[in-house]
Design an enzyme around this catalytic site. Structure first.
Site, PDB file in Angstrom:
ATOM      1  CE  LYS A 119      -3.676  -2.392   2.331  1.00 18.99           C
ATOM      2  NZ  LYS A 119      -4.528  -2.603   3.714  1.00 18.99           N
ATOM      3  CE  LYS A 222      -5.132  -8.973  -3.081  1.00 16.72           C
ATOM      4  NZ  LYS A 222      -5.599  -8.500  -1.903  1.00 16.72           N
ATOM      5  CE  LYS A 225     -12.301  -5.709  -2.231  1.00 13.65           C
ATOM      6  NZ  LYS A 225     -13.470  -6.352  -1.461  1.00 13.65           N
TER       7      LYS A 225
HETATM    8  P1  TYM Z   1     -10.900  -7.992   1.586  1.00 13.30           P
HETATM    9  O1  TYM Z   1     -11.941  -7.153   1.751  1.00 13.30           O
HETATM   10  O2  TYM Z   1      -9.671  -7.488   0.807  1.00 13.30           O
HETATM   11  O3  TYM Z   1     -11.195  -9.381   0.860  1.00 13.30           O
HETATM   12  C1  TYM Z   1     -12.155 -10.054   1.422  1.00 13.30           C
HETATM   13  C2  TYM Z   1     -11.854 -11.886   1.346  1.00 13.30           C
HETATM   14  O4  TYM Z   1     -11.564 -12.146   0.059  1.00 13.30           O
HETATM   15  C3  TYM Z   1     -10.203 -12.953  -0.105  1.00 13.30           C
HETATM   16  N1  TYM Z   1      -9.774 -12.317  -1.374  1.00 13.30           N
HETATM   17  C4  TYM Z   1      -9.308 -13.211  -2.246  1.00 13.30           C
HETATM   18  N2  TYM Z   1      -9.240 -14.604  -2.362  1.00 13.30           N
HETATM   19  C5  TYM Z   1      -8.754 -15.065  -3.395  1.00 13.30           C
HETATM   20  N3  TYM Z   1      -8.279 -14.210  -4.361  1.00 13.30           N
HETATM   21  C6  TYM Z   1      -8.190 -13.076  -4.513  1.00 13.30           C
HETATM   22  N4  TYM Z   1      -7.795 -12.337  -5.562  1.00 13.30           N
HETATM   23  C7  TYM Z   1      -8.783 -12.352  -3.437  1.00 13.30           C
HETATM   24  N5  TYM Z   1      -9.056 -11.149  -3.130  1.00 13.30           N
HETATM   25  C8  TYM Z   1      -9.485 -11.106  -1.717  1.00 13.30           C
HETATM   26  C9  TYM Z   1      -9.358 -11.875   1.118  1.00 13.30           C
HETATM   27  O5  TYM Z   1      -8.459 -12.997   1.382  1.00 13.30           O
HETATM   28  C10 TYM Z   1     -10.336 -12.101   2.051  1.00 13.30           C
HETATM   29  O6  TYM Z   1     -10.795 -13.329   2.900  1.00 13.30           O
HETATM   30  N6  TYM Z   1      -8.128  -7.327   5.866  1.00 13.30           N
HETATM   31  C11 TYM Z   1      -9.187  -8.219   5.126  1.00 13.30           C
HETATM   32  C12 TYM Z   1     -10.576  -7.661   5.633  1.00 13.30           C
HETATM   33  C13 TYM Z   1     -10.672  -8.209   7.231  1.00 13.30           C
HETATM   34  C14 TYM Z   1     -10.643  -9.501   7.948  1.00 13.30           C
HETATM   35  C15 TYM Z   1     -10.897  -9.280   9.322  1.00 13.30           C
HETATM   36  C16 TYM Z   1     -10.886 -10.517   7.196  1.00 13.30           C
HETATM   37  C17 TYM Z   1     -10.675  -7.072   8.185  1.00 13.30           C
HETATM   38  N7  TYM Z   1     -10.843  -7.784   9.444  1.00 13.30           N
HETATM   39  C18 TYM Z   1     -11.059 -10.046  10.106  1.00 13.30           C
HETATM   40  C19 TYM Z   1     -10.923 -11.775   8.275  1.00 13.30           C
HETATM   41  C20 TYM Z   1     -11.067 -11.710   9.457  1.00 13.30           C
HETATM   42  C21 TYM Z   1      -9.524  -7.673   3.600  1.00 13.30           C
HETATM   43  O7  TYM Z   1      -9.079  -6.480   3.445  1.00 13.30           O
HETATM   44  O8  TYM Z   1     -10.145  -8.565   2.880  1.00 13.30           O
END
Ligand code: TYM
Length: 360
Positions: A119, A222, A225
């Protein structure tokens, strides 16, 4: 003993950022798998709006995104009758616990987080680690007026708080969250060691297929969004013609052999998506497509994606019109989450040494 004979259900907690549209990566790496866990677990699904403001967010868009997110959760199969879906900002305890954990976290650990460095790099900052493990940031080449806010640095601590506040046993996430999960486990252990047993040490649950869906245009990155190239990312709500265009322009290679190897990231990614949606193994797909061209794979894949996402899209469009229903889902979710969160937070506060508040 079976669960019906009185064994306690394991607690699952996981979250996603409310960025409007869920990507195919979010769906295959995360949300779809969560829906398979509803029957046998006590499930909490958070929409992390506090995390969302670590990058600039327009207030009206953020508010709407939370509703879009819950509508997509439900449309993807997360039945609100069998799970608790809540907005992180609705539950007292996330930031409170995050503060306690922040005071147990050395800055260096946060500066070394891969996602933090990524980031920072997006803002134009270069990071380098010195021999004694200190991380230096160079502002050279950074965008004018760019700065790294402390929220971005503390992001993983808030994530650890999200999990530990519910004493979750299992956290289903994609591959990209593994490092954050390690920090969460370390913090839980550190707290338990310093103040006596309090937190369950949570396990990450990373799916076998779909844990890392890659960008369609740069398949070594990866799928995300925040990608500026709109052909790079497939969204759960994409219409069939958008899916067709994006798959047609997905990067492959000039070899015209359908095989999954590290040297063929584009083709491997398409096979992974196919496998995750069709249920066929990569080996079976390689066999099926032996001697066929990329056109055949892309055509089939377009159909499979469109057909798999059609019910999700239809359900979403129905739900998003019903704001009262979405609000009630969030209200029920927040009430259940708050009950559990207060119990854990109260315990943490006592252990840390905060005085109990007298009731007036
Ligand atoms: P976020 O919002 O980026 O993504 C949500 C979930 O989607 C998975 N993910 C993917 N899996 C496979 N391929 C991809 N290209 C891909 N992009 C995203 C992420 O691994 C995630 O499981 N930090 C976290 C949000 C969060 C969180 C938490 C997750 C905040 N607190 C507590 C679990 C537990 C995040 O930014 O996810």
């Amino acid at each position: 003993m079976t669960q019906s004979e009185g064994e306690k259900k394991k607690v699952i907690l996981t979250c996603a950022q409310p960025t409007g549209k869920l990507t195919l990566g979010n769906y295959l790496g995360a949300v779809r798998n969560w829906s398979n866990m509803l029957e046998n677990h006590e499930c909490y699904f958070g929409i992390v709006d506090l995390h969302a403001i670590t990058t600039p967010a327009h207030p009206a868009t953020l508010r709407q995104n939370v509703f879009d997110c819950v509508a997509q959760y439900v449309a993807c199969g997360l039945d609100p009758e069998k799970s608790h879906q809540f907005a992180q900002s609705h539950v007292i305890g996330h930031t409170e616990l995050a503060w306690v954990l922040t005071c147990l976290t050395p800055i260096g650990e946060l500066q070394r987080m891969t996602q933090f460095k990524d980031k920072a790099a997006k803002l134009g900052f270069k990071t380098a680690e010195t021999e004694d493990g200190e991380v230096k940031f160079s502002h050279e080449g950074a965008r004018p007026q760019a700065s790294i806010n402390a929220g971005l640095l503390c992001y993983p601590v808030l994530m650890a708080a999200d999990i530990l506040l519910y004493n979750a046993d299992l956290v289903p996430v994609g591959e990209d969250q593994r490092q954050h999960m390690e920090l969460c486990r370390d913090l839980a252990q550190r707290f338990n060691h310093q103040f006596s047993d309090t937190f369950t040490i949570p396990d990450a649950f990373v799916p076998k297929t779909g844990a890392k869906i890659m960008s369609l245009t740069e398949p070594t990155k990866k799928m995300s969004k925040s990608d500026e190239n709109e052909r790079a990312t497939l969204y759960v709500l994409d219409e069939p013609d958008q899916i067709k265009k994006k798959i047609a322009s997905a990067v492959t290679d000039s070899e015209a052999v359908i095989r999954s190897t590290p040297e063929k990231p584009g083709v491997s990614n398409l096979l992974t998506i196919h496998s995750a949606l069709s249920g066929q193994t990569i080996g079976e797909l390689e066999e099926h497509y032996a001697g066929k061209g990329y056109g055949a794979l892309k055509e089939d894949l377009t159909e499979i994606i469109s057909a798999s996402l059609q019910p999700v899209r239809e359900k979403y469009h129905e739900l998003i019109k019903d704001k009262a229903y979405l609000k009630s889902v969030l209200a029920q979710g927040a009430a259940a989450a708050q009950k559990r969160a207060y119990r854990v937070l109260g315990k943490v506060y006592r252990k840390v040494g905060f005085p109990e508040r007298e009731r007036t």
